[in-house]
Design an enzyme around this catalytic site. Structure first.
Site, short mmCIF file in Angstrom:
data_model
loop_
_atom_site.label_atom_id
_atom_site.label_comp_id
_atom_site.label_asym_id
_atom_site.label_seq_id
_atom_site.Cartn_x
_atom_site.Cartn_y
_atom_site.Cartn_z
N HIS A 1 22.13 10.52 -29.99
CA HIS A 1 21.24 10.40 -28.84
C HIS A 1 21.11 11.71 -28.07
CE1 HIS A 1 20.23 8.93 -24.69
NE2 HIS A 1 19.48 8.06 -25.35
N ASP B 1 25.35 13.37 -21.93
CA ASP B 1 25.00 12.40 -22.97
C ASP B 1 26.13 12.30 -24.00
OD1 ASP B 1 23.19 11.02 -25.02
OD2 ASP B 1 21.73 11.53 -23.47
N SER C 1 15.08 6.79 -22.20
CA SER C 1 15.89 7.96 -22.55
C SER C 1 15.03 9.10 -23.05
CB SER C 1 16.90 7.60 -23.66
OG SER C 1 18.07 7.08 -23.13
#
Length: 719
Positions: free
Chosen positions: A263, A177, A459
Site C-alpha cells: 500500500h 503507511d 487512500s
C-alpha cells in the site's frame, strides 16, 4: 527500551485508509446480504490507553495505572511510557476489545488531573473492494488526466500545473503507511525515512511487559529503526489469530486473510513516481521527494506508533525516545489510513490525541492530509465518524469516480474538506482502468519484483491532494492554513448529472443510491469544496527572465514569463536572503550586494492564489569596481601662491566615494572627502610649498565598499 506511544491503527482491510486491489487481484466473495465495505472489518482491539493529564511524570503515570488497573477486564497494565506533547501511555500486557476498556476509561476520566483518555487501537489502510510524458502508462492514469475529454475530465489535471513546476526536490511528502518496496519508478525519489512498527508486549511472571523479539506485527525481525522497507503485510490464519486473538469470536480467521498490499508503495508512486524516465507511471508531483514512514504492519498500526511517525516526519525532536532527528522534515504528511466509529464520544476521545499531534506538526509548518475512509455502501457512512479524517488539523479527502460523483465506497458528509480522483472500478461496465494505477510489488507475501497495478479508495485520493499541496509548497506557499485554503480554491464542481449507478459487488449487480456530491455541508452526501483541479491554480509559468549587469552599480531587469491562467496578476520583488530590498522590474546593485546572491520573485499578487511565486537568482561578484584616479595641477608652482589641484576618480557603473589624500613626497599636505554627489571630481587648494626645486605630488584615493583604492602622481617645479 520500549519507546512507543500507541495511536490506534485500524485493521488493514477496509477501515479508514483507502486502497483498492490491483487489476490482477480477485474480488473477494461476500456473505449473502453484505454490501458495505465496512462489513469486512477485523475486530477493534486496543493495546493500552493514551492519557492527557496535568503532568506526565513517572509518579503520575503510576497513579494513573493504579486507577485503571482495578477496572480492566482480564488484562493488566504491563508498562507505562511518556510520549510527546505531555502524553502518558498505559500499555496493556495483551490486546483487549476496545469496548471492554469503558470502565477503565471512565475511572480515569473521573480524576480531576485527567483532561482526556483514549484507547490505543489499531488503524489500517483504507481500501475498497477490488475489481505528455514518455512514461508508457501515463495515458492510463485516471488521476492525472482523462485523455478522452478535452477538459481533462474529473481528474486533478496535474500536468496543467507542471507548466509552472513539477515540484521542488526540497519539498518532502511523508507517506505514513506500510513502508516502501524497492521500485525503479521511485529510484532517486525518496529521502531517508524511519520504521515505527515495534515488538509486542509480553507479560513476565510479575505481570510486567517485556519484549521477546517476536515482532509479529512488524514482520521484519526488529523494532524501531531507520529502515522503512515494507517486508509485506499479508495476513494468514496464524497471523490473524496472533493479531486479534479471541476478539474474532466465532468468525472464520480465513475471512480476514489477505496478500500483501504494498500500500505505501502505491501511495508513494501516486505522489512522486519519476516522470520522463521511459517506464511505468508518473506521480502527480514527480519533482518532489517522498519520505517513507512505516507505521503499519500485518495487524495494522497502533495509534502511538502513528503519533510518533507524524511527529518525526514533521521534524519534531524525539531524541529523548532514542529516535534520531529527521534531517529532511516533511512539508506534507499523507495519512492514507484510519478507522471508523459508531460512537461520537469515541471519536471525540481519539481525536483529542490526533488533534494534539496535528497541532504540533502544523506549528512546524506541515500540512496533514487524511483519507476520509471507505465505509460507505448502500448508505453513506459519515466522515465525522472517521479518524483521523474527522479530527482538527487534517485535510479530509473524499474519493470520486471518473464520472464526477462520489465513489460508491467513500465516506462523506460534514467534515469533508475536498475530493479527488480515487477510482471506482465497480461502476458498470466494471473495468480495472477505472481505478488509480501506480507502483506496486508482485510478491504475494514477501517482496517480489516491482510491478504496477490499479487500486481504488480514499487512500488513492489522499495522495493526490498531498501531491497538490507539495506543488503549492514548491511554489512558495508554506503556511498550512494557506495551503489548505488554496487547495480548496483549486477545484472543479462535482457532476450535476443525477446518478444511481449499477455497481458490481461480490459478483452481483447492485444499485447504490446517493452517489451525487452535494454542495451544502448540511447534506449527507457533502464531499467537500469540490474535486481537486490543479489547472485552476494561478502560478507563474516559469522563473522570471533576468538581464542587465551584475557589476557594482549595475542595473538588473526582471521580466515575468506570464501566469498559468488569468486568475490574477503578478509582481516582481528583489530579495537579499530573507530581506526584501526592492520591487519593480529593475534593481540597482549596491555595496551590500557584493558577494551575495540576489533572489527575484515573480509573485501572484491578487486572486485566490496570491502569494504563489517562482524565483530566479543572480550572484553578484565580490570584487570591487576598479578605480581610475587622475589629477590636474600646473607643472610650475610659485612659492608665494597656493596651487589648485583637481582630482577625478571614476569607476565603471559606480559613483565613487571615499577620502582623497595629497602628499608632497612622504608628507601629507591635504585631505578631502569625496561624496557621490561630487560626481567623482574634487578641487583642492594646496598649501604654499616654499622649498624650491622639484616635488612629487602624489594623490591617494582610499576606495569604498564598491570601488578599489588607487593613486596617481606628478612631478612639479616650485620656483
Amino acid at each position: 527500551m520500549r519507546r512507543t506511544l500507541a495511536l490506534t491503527a485500524l485493521p488493514l482491510l477496509l477501515v479508514a485508509s483507502a486502497l483498492v486491489s490491483t487489476a490482477a487481484s480477485a474480488q473477494p466473495s461476500e456473505p449473502a446480504g453484505v454490501e458495505s465495505p465496512a462489513a469486512k472489518q477485523p475486530p477493534r482491539v486496543a493495546r493500552g490507553l493514551i492519557v492527557k493529564a496535568t503532568t506526565a511524570t513517572t509518579a503520575r503515570r503510576s497513579s494513573l495505572a493504579r486507577s485503571a488497573e482495578a477496572r480492566l477486564p482480564g488484562a493488566d497494565i504491563g508498562s507505562t511510557r511518556a510520549a510527546p506533547a505531555g502524553l502518558s501511555v498505559l500499555e496493556l500486557d495483551q490486546p483487549v476489545p476496545v469496548e471492554d476498556l469503558g470502565p477503565a476509561i471512565d475511572a480515569l476520566s473521573a480524576r480531576a488531573d485527567v483532561e482526556w483518555v483514549a484507547p490505543d487501537t489499531l488503524r489500517t489502510i483504507s481500501s475498497a473492494p477490488p475489481v505528455s510524458v514518455n512514461d508508457p502508462d501515463f495515458l492510463t492514469q485516471g488521476n492525472l488526466w482523462d485523455t478522452t475529454r478535452d477538459d481533462g475530465g474529473y481528474t486533478t489535471k496535474a500536468p496543467s500545473l507542471w507548466r509552472a513546476t513539477r515540484g521542488s526536490a526540497s519539498t518532502v511528502v511523508a507517506v505514513v503507511d506500510t513502508g516502501l518496496a524497492a521500485h525503479p519508478d521511485l529510484a532517486g525519489q525518496t529521502v531517508a525515512g524511519y520504521d515505527f512498527v515495534d515488538d509486542e508486549c509480553t507479560p513476565d511472571e510479575l505481570g510486567d511487559c517485556y519484549y521477546d523479539g517476536t515482532y509479529i506485527n512488524a514482520g521484519d525481525g526488529d523494532g524501531w529503526d531507520a529502515d522503512p522497507s515494507d517486508p509485506g503485510d499479508w495476513l494468514d490464519e496464524d497471523l490473524v489469530a496472533a493479531c486479534y486473538g479471541d476478539s474474532i469470536g466465532d468468525d472464520d480467521p480465513a475471512w480476514y486473510t489477505q496478500d500483501s498490499t504494498w500500500h505505501g508503495t502505491h501511495v508513494a508512486g501516486t505522489v512522486a513516481a519519476k516522470a520522463d524516465n521511459g517506464i511505468g507511471v508518473a506521480g502527480l508531483a514527480p519533482g518532489v521527494k517522498v519520505q517513507p514512514v512505516r507505521v503499519l504492519g500485518h495487524c495494522g498500526g497502533w495509534d502511538t506508533d502513528i503519533l510518533f511517525g507524524i511527529l518525526w516526519a514533521a521534524g519534531y525532536d524525539l531524541s529523548e525516545y532514542d529516535v534520531p532527528v529527521n534531517r529532511t522534515p516533511a512539508q506534507v504528511i499523507n495519512l492514507s489510513l484510519g478507522g471508523e466509529y459508531e460512537d461520537s464520544a469515541e471519536v471525540e476521545a481519539v481525536c483529542a490525541v490526533y488533534s494534539e499531534v496535528a497541532g504540533l506538526a502544523r506549528d512546524a509548518g506541515a500540512t496533514l492530509v487524511a483519507a476520509a475512509g471507505n465505509a460507505s455502501g448502500p448508505t453513506i457512512f459519515p466522515v465525522s465518524q472517521s479518524v483521523p479524517a474527522a479530527c482538527d488539523g487534517y485535510v479530509s479527502v473524499v474519493a470520486t469516480s471518473d464520472t464526477g460523483h462520489r465513489a460508491w465506497y467513500s465516506t462523506a458528509g460534514v467534515g469533508s474538506d475536498l475530493a479527488a480522483a480515487g477510482g471506482d472500478q465497480n461502476i458498470l461496465p466494471s473495468r480495472e482502468d477505472r481505478g488509480i494505477r501506480s507502483t506496486l510489488n508482485d510478491g504475494e507475501k514477501e517482496p517480489g519484483e516491482p510491478s504496477y497495478g490499479w487500486y481504488q479508495g480514499t487512500s488513492m485520493a489522499a495522495p493526490a491532494v498531498s501531491a497538490g499541496a507539495a506543488l503549492l509548497y514548491s511554489l512558495g506557499v508554506t503556511d498550512p492554513a494557506r495551503v489548505e485554503a488554496q487547495l480548496k480554491a483549486a477545484v472543479q464542481p462535482f457532476s450535476d448529472v443525477p446518478q444511481e449507478p449499477k455497481i458490481l459487488l461480490g459478483g452481483v449487480e447492485r444499485t447504490v443510491a446517493s452517489v451525487n456530491c452535494e454542495s451544502s455541508s448540511e447534506d449527507a452526501g457533502y464531499c467537500g469544496a469540490g474535486i481537486l483541479d490543479l489547472s485552476k491554480v494561478t502560478a507563474p509559468l516559469g522563473a522570471p527572465l533576468l538581464s542587465g549587469t551584475r557589476a557594482p552599480g549595475g542595473v538588473l531587469r526582471a521580466t515575468s514569463r506570464g501566469l498559468t491562467n488569468s486568475g490574477g496578476t503578478s509582481a516582481i520583488s528583489w530579495w537579499r536572503g530573507s530581506t526584501r530590498v526592492g520591487t519593480g522590474a529593475t534593481y540597482r546593485i549596491t555595496a551590500a550586494d557584493l558577494g551575495r546572491t540576489l533572489t527575484v520573485r515573480d509573485t501572484v499578487a491578487s486572486g485566490s492564489f496570491a502569494g504563489i511565486f517562482r524565483t530566479a537568482t543572480v550572484s553578484v561578484p565580490a570584487t570591487k569596481a576598479r578605480s581610475r584616479v587622475a589629477m590636474s595641477v600646473a607643472s610650475s608652482l610659485k612659492r608665494t601662491k597656493r596651487a589648485r589641484l583637481v582630482v577625478r576618480v571614476s569607476a565603471p557603473l559606480v559613483r565613487p566615494t571615499g577620502t582623497i589624500r595629497v602628499y608632497d613626497g612622504r608628507k601629507r599636505i591635504a585631505t578631502k572627502r569625496l561624496y557621490a554627489s561630487s560626481g567623482g571630481k574634487v578641487a583642492i587648494l594646496l598649501p604654499k610649498i616654499t622649498k624650491k626645486g622639484k616635488h612629487r605630488i602624489r594623490v591617494v584615493y582610499s576606495g569604498d565598499a564598491q570601488v578599489t583604492s588607487g593613486q596617481v602622481s606628478k612631478v612639479v617645479r616650485v620656483r
